[in-house]
Design a protein around this motif. Structure first.
Motif, PDB file in Angstrom:
ATOM      1  N   TYR A  62      48.926  49.914  28.456  1.00 14.54           N
ATOM      2  CA  TYR A  62      48.514  48.551  28.077  1.00 14.54           C
ATOM      3  C   TYR A  62      47.044  48.278  28.406  1.00 14.54           C
ATOM      4  CZ  TYR A  62      53.584  48.477  28.491  1.00 14.54           C
ATOM      5  OH  TYR A  62      54.922  48.794  28.401  1.00 14.54           O
ATOM      6  N   TYR A  63      46.167  49.232  28.083  1.00  7.78           N
ATOM      7  CA  TYR A  63      44.708  49.099  28.254  1.00  7.78           C
ATOM      8  C   TYR A  63      44.279  49.094  29.726  1.00  7.78           C
ATOM      9  CZ  TYR A  63      45.534  47.074  23.605  1.00  7.78           C
ATOM     10  OH  TYR A  63      45.961  46.842  22.320  1.00  7.78           O
ATOM     11  N   LEU A  64      45.147  49.529  30.621  1.00 11.54           N
ATOM     12  CA  LEU A  64      44.839  49.445  32.054  1.00 11.54           C
ATOM     13  C   LEU A  64      43.586  50.230  32.421  1.00 11.54           C
ATOM     14  CD1 LEU A  64      45.807  48.429  34.850  1.00 11.54           C
ATOM     15  CD2 LEU A  64      47.019  50.611  35.093  1.00 11.54           C
ATOM     16  N   PHE A  65      43.354  51.385  31.786  1.00 13.12           N
ATOM     17  CA  PHE A  65      42.231  52.249  32.153  1.00 13.12           C
ATOM     18  C   PHE A  65      40.983  52.007  31.304  1.00 13.12           C
ATOM     19  CE2 PHE A  65      46.212  54.550  33.011  1.00 13.12           C
ATOM     20  CZ  PHE A  65      46.103  54.666  34.395  1.00 13.12           C
ATOM     21  N   ASP A  66      41.020  50.994  30.477  1.00 10.76           N
ATOM     22  CA  ASP A  66      39.900  50.704  29.580  1.00 10.76           C
ATOM     23  C   ASP A  66      38.854  49.865  30.318  1.00 10.76           C
ATOM     24  OD1 ASP A  66      38.291  50.423  27.394  1.00 10.76           O
ATOM     25  OD2 ASP A  66      39.582  48.991  26.348  1.00 10.76           O
TER      26      ASP A  66
END
Length: 268
Positions: A62-66
């Motif tokens: 869910y885009y955590l590492f973006d």
């Protein structure tokens, strides 16, 4: 020449993209340099991290590492602003907090004579608070997506249980809707008829789970009902073949967008 420039959007993008990204990558660089103590190796490690986050991790979890907000939706509308403002603030706040934590911990790792013991305590204390805040925001970010995903799965499973239930035919809707800040309040009147060749003992309607149904009437009389996520089941009601009903619904609240478009798969 008549095109207006929304300077507020430029400022918003600077605050939600540039500031957290710069502070995070600077803090991470300082921390890795303080640990490895080799500029060339630090550069390679950071370059590898950027490449992995851009080309492999991307929108995973869910885009955590973006950390650069490269993939997370950031469309700004002149009409409604950011459609997912809460998600954006939590996500970007996470990287801002982590960046601040890394900077404070870097102070502790610098090889120099400490000028003040109180400053070391201050750096450790606020670095730990910022790190805890970043982890907490990260858990909130993932938790909100998991909660929405679970809600969708539960609603789909519930809807599947009622696939064979015959529905009333609706011939007319009259909906009076009032906006009240971030919520809505509705009074809906429906003309319904049983077109089936049998008496219906189970009568169902759909209503977004973010809306609270406060009153339901059938032909002007109060009607008992049971709420099941996105379904409203009218209890103790028998509708004979060809019988016509006038239904009244009073509800208010905020639309839960996670409950929308259940017929579209999660990936899309």
């Amino acid at each position: 020449q008549n095109t207006a420039v929304n300077w507020l959007a430029y400022g918003a993008y600077f605050l939600v993209i540039s500031v957290p990204t710069l502070i995070f990558i600077m803090g991470l660089s300082f921390l890795i340099m303080s640990i490895i103590r080799n500029q060339a190796v630090t550069f390679v490690v950071l370059l590898g991290y950027v490449a992995i986050s851009l080309f492999y991790l991307q929108d995973k979890v869910y885009y955590l590492f973006d950390y650069m907000a490269f993939n997370i939706p950031l469309t700004f509308s002149d009409f409604v602003g950011f459609g997912n403002l809460e998600t954006i603030l939590i996500h970007r706040g996470m990287y801002l907090s982590l960046g601040i934590a890394f900077i404070f911990y870097t102070v502790l790792l610098l090889r120099r004579l400490p000028h003040s013991e109180s400053m070391r305590i201050f750096s450790f204390l606020f670095g730990t608070i910022a790190l805890a805040g970043g982890i907490f925001l990260g858990s909130m970010h993932v938790g909100s997506f998991l909660k929405n995903q679970n809600l969708r799965e539960e609603m789909i499973s519930l809807n599947d249980q009622y696939l064979d239930v015959k529905q009333l035919a609706i011939s007319n809707y009259d909906i009076q809707l009032n906006h009240q800040g971030g919520t809505i309040s509705c009074e809906a009147t429906l003309d319904a008829r049983n077109d089936a060749n049998e008496t219906l003992s189970t009568v169902l309607f759909s209503l977004n789970p973010g809306l609270n149904l406060t009153r339901l009437t059938v032909n002007g009389k109060e009607q008992a009902f049971e709420r099941k996520l996105g379904l409203v089941e009218l209890t103790r009601l028998q509708v004979a073949p060809g019988e016509q009903l006038k239904l009244g619904f009073s509800y208010s609240g905020t639309i839960n967008e996670a409950a929308c478009f259940l017929d579209i798969d999660d990936e899309t």
